[in-house]
Scaffold this motif. Structure first.
Motif, short mmCIF file in Angstrom:
data_model
loop_
_atom_site.label_atom_id
_atom_site.label_comp_id
_atom_site.label_asym_id
_atom_site.label_seq_id
_atom_site.Cartn_x
_atom_site.Cartn_y
_atom_site.Cartn_z
N GLY A 5 -6.57 -5.23 0.62
CA GLY A 5 -6.24 -3.97 -0.05
C GLY A 5 -7.41 -3.00 -0.08
O GLY A 5 -7.49 -2.14 -0.97
N ALA B 42 -7.51 -0.01 -10.81
CA ALA B 42 -8.63 -0.95 -10.97
C ALA B 42 -9.91 -0.25 -11.48
O ALA B 42 -10.53 -0.72 -12.44
N TRP C 56 -2.52 -3.07 -10.12
CA TRP C 56 -2.33 -2.16 -8.99
C TRP C 56 -3.69 -1.52 -8.66
O TRP C 56 -4.42 -1.11 -9.56
N SER C 57 -3.99 -1.41 -7.38
CA SER C 57 -5.34 -1.03 -6.98
C SER C 57 -5.77 0.33 -7.54
O SER C 57 -6.94 0.51 -7.92
N GLY D 5 -6.78 0.77 -0.68
CA GLY D 5 -6.40 1.12 -2.06
C GLY D 5 -7.55 0.96 -3.04
O GLY D 5 -7.61 1.65 -4.06
N TYR D 6 -8.44 0.03 -2.73
CA TYR D 6 -9.57 -0.26 -3.62
C TYR D 6 -10.82 0.53 -3.26
O TYR D 6 -11.90 0.22 -3.79
N ASP E 70 -6.39 -7.83 -11.89
CA ASP E 70 -5.25 -8.26 -11.08
C ASP E 70 -4.15 -7.23 -11.33
O ASP E 70 -3.11 -7.51 -11.90
N ASP F 90 0.83 -1.21 0.00
CA ASP F 90 0.00 0.00 0.00
C ASP F 90 0.86 1.25 0.00
O ASP F 90 0.61 2.21 -0.70
N ALA G 96 -11.92 -9.03 -8.75
CA ALA G 96 -10.82 -8.15 -8.34
C ALA G 96 -10.09 -8.81 -7.17
O ALA G 96 -10.72 -9.27 -6.21
N ASN H 194 -7.54 -9.37 -3.94
CA ASN H 194 -7.05 -8.75 -2.70
C ASN H 194 -7.91 -7.57 -2.22
O ASN H 194 -7.38 -6.58 -1.71
N THR H 195 -9.19 -7.69 -2.39
CA THR H 195 -10.05 -6.56 -2.06
C THR H 195 -10.30 -6.42 -0.55
O THR H 195 -10.75 -5.37 -0.11
N GLU I 242 2.67 1.63 -3.39
CA GLU I 242 1.95 1.52 -4.64
C GLU I 242 1.65 2.81 -5.38
O GLU I 242 1.11 2.77 -6.46
#
Ligand SMILES: C[S@@+](CC[C@H](N)C(=O)[O-])C[C@H]1O[C@@H](n2cnc3c(N)ncnc32)[C@H](O)[C@@H]1O
Length: 243
Positions: free
Chosen positions: A204, A179, A175-176, A207-208, A173, A44, A198, A200-201, A47
Motif C-alpha cells: 500500500g 494513518a 485505511w491508509s 496510499g501510505y 491497522d 487503493d 503500520a 501493508n506498507t 479507499e
C-alpha cells in the motif's frame, strides 16, 4: 520448521482466533484480485484517495461485514514485541471485529502482571455494529481479554484526542489515508522508544506515501524498518532528540 505459536491463552481463545482468521482470509480472497484485500489495487481504488471512482461511503459499506484482520503471523509478532518491550499501554487504530485486539489484550495482561504497571489496550472503531460484534468475541474469550480493552466507538481522530495515557505501542491497522492523521493525533502521547507499527506498507506504499515520508524524515525522530511480512509491516521506533 516454523516455531509453534508463542501465544499463551486458554484453548477456547486459540480456537476462536483460528476460526476468525480463517473467516477473514476467506472474505479477503472473495473481494480481492490478489487474495489480500489490503494489498490490492482494488482497495487503493476504493479507499477514498480516488473518490471519483468509489465514494468513501461505498467503500465503508463494502467493509461493514468484513474482518480485514491483521494476518496471524503479524499478530504473533506484535504479541511477542509487547512482551519483549514490556508495553502496557497500547493503542490500536482500527479494531473492526477485534481479532488483533485479542492478541494485544493477551500480551498486555502478561506485561502488566510481569511489571506491576497499569495499562490497557485502547481500541477504536467507528462502526457501531462492528464494535458490538468485537465485544461479543471478547466476551467469548473471557475476562482475561475483556478487562484489558477500552474500546472507543466513533471517529478515531476524535476518540483518540483525549484521555490517552503515555503510549508504548501504536498499531496502525486503518485505511491508509487516515494513518498519518492518526499518528499525529497520538504523537504527543508517544513515549520515548514507543513503537509504531503500520500494516501493508509495501503493497500500500502509494496510499501510505504521506505517512512513510513523515516517518522517514529525520527531524521527526522515527527510526524505521520494513519487516518482510506479506505486503510489508512497517516498524518505527520513536527516538526524538528532544523528548
Ligand atoms: C483493517 S480494519 C482493522 C482490523 C483489526 N485491527 C483486526 O486485526 O481485526 C480497519 C477498521 O478501521 C475502521 N475505521 C475506518 N475509519 C475509521 C475511523 N475514522 N475511526 C475509527 N475506525 C475507523 C474500519 O471500520 C475498519 O473496521
Amino acid at each position: 520448521m516454523p516455531s509453534p505459536s508463542p501465544i499463551e491463552a486458554p484453548e477456547h481463545v486459540l480456537q476462536l482466533l483460528s476460526q476468525l482468521h480463517k473467516i477473514s482470509l476467506e472474505q479477503e480472497a472473495a473481494i480481492s484480485k490478489t487474495g489480500k484485500v489490503m494489498s490490492s489495487d482494488v482497495l487503493d481504488d476504493l479507499e477514498g484517495k480516488q473518490p471519483d471512482r468509489a465514494p468513501k461511503s461505498e467503500f465503508d459499506t463494502l467493509m461493514l461485514d468484513k474482518f480485514i484482520a491483521l494476518d496471524e503471523d503479524k499478530c504473533h509478532f506484535v504479541y511477542q514485541l509487547i512482551n519483549a518491550t514490556g508495553a502496557t499501554n497500547v493503542v490500536e487504530a482500527g479494531t473492526s471485529f477485534g481479532v488483533s485486539t485479542i492478541y494485544l489484550a493477551l500480551a498486555v495482561a502478561k506485561t502488566k502482571a510481569a511489571t506491576g504497571k497499569p495499562g490497557k489496550v485502547i481500541g477504536t472503531e467507528k462502526e457501531i455494529q462492528k464494535a458490538e460484534t468485537a465485544r461479543k468475541y471478547w466476551k467469548q474469550c473471557g475476562e482475561v481479554v475483556e478487562r484489558e480493552i477500552d474500546l472507543r466507538v466513533g471517529d478515531l481522530l476524535e476518540t483518540l484526542k483525549e484521555d490517552l495515557p503515555e503510549v508504548d505501542l501504536l498499531l496502525l491497522d486503518i485505511w491508509s489515508a487516515l494513518a498519518l492523521p492518526t499518528l499525529k493525533t497520538v504523537l504527543p502521547k508517544l513515549r520515548y522508544g514507543a513503537v509504531v507499527l503500520a500494516d501493508n506498507t509495501t503493497s500500500g506504499a502509494k496510499g501510505y506515501a504521506d505517512l512513510l515520508a513523515y516517518l522517514r524524515a529525520p527531524e521527526n525522530g522515527f527510526h524505521n524498518t520494513t519487516l518482510p511480512y506479506t505486503n510489508g509491516f512497517e516498524m518505527s521506533v520513536y527516538l526524538p532528540k528532544s523528548k
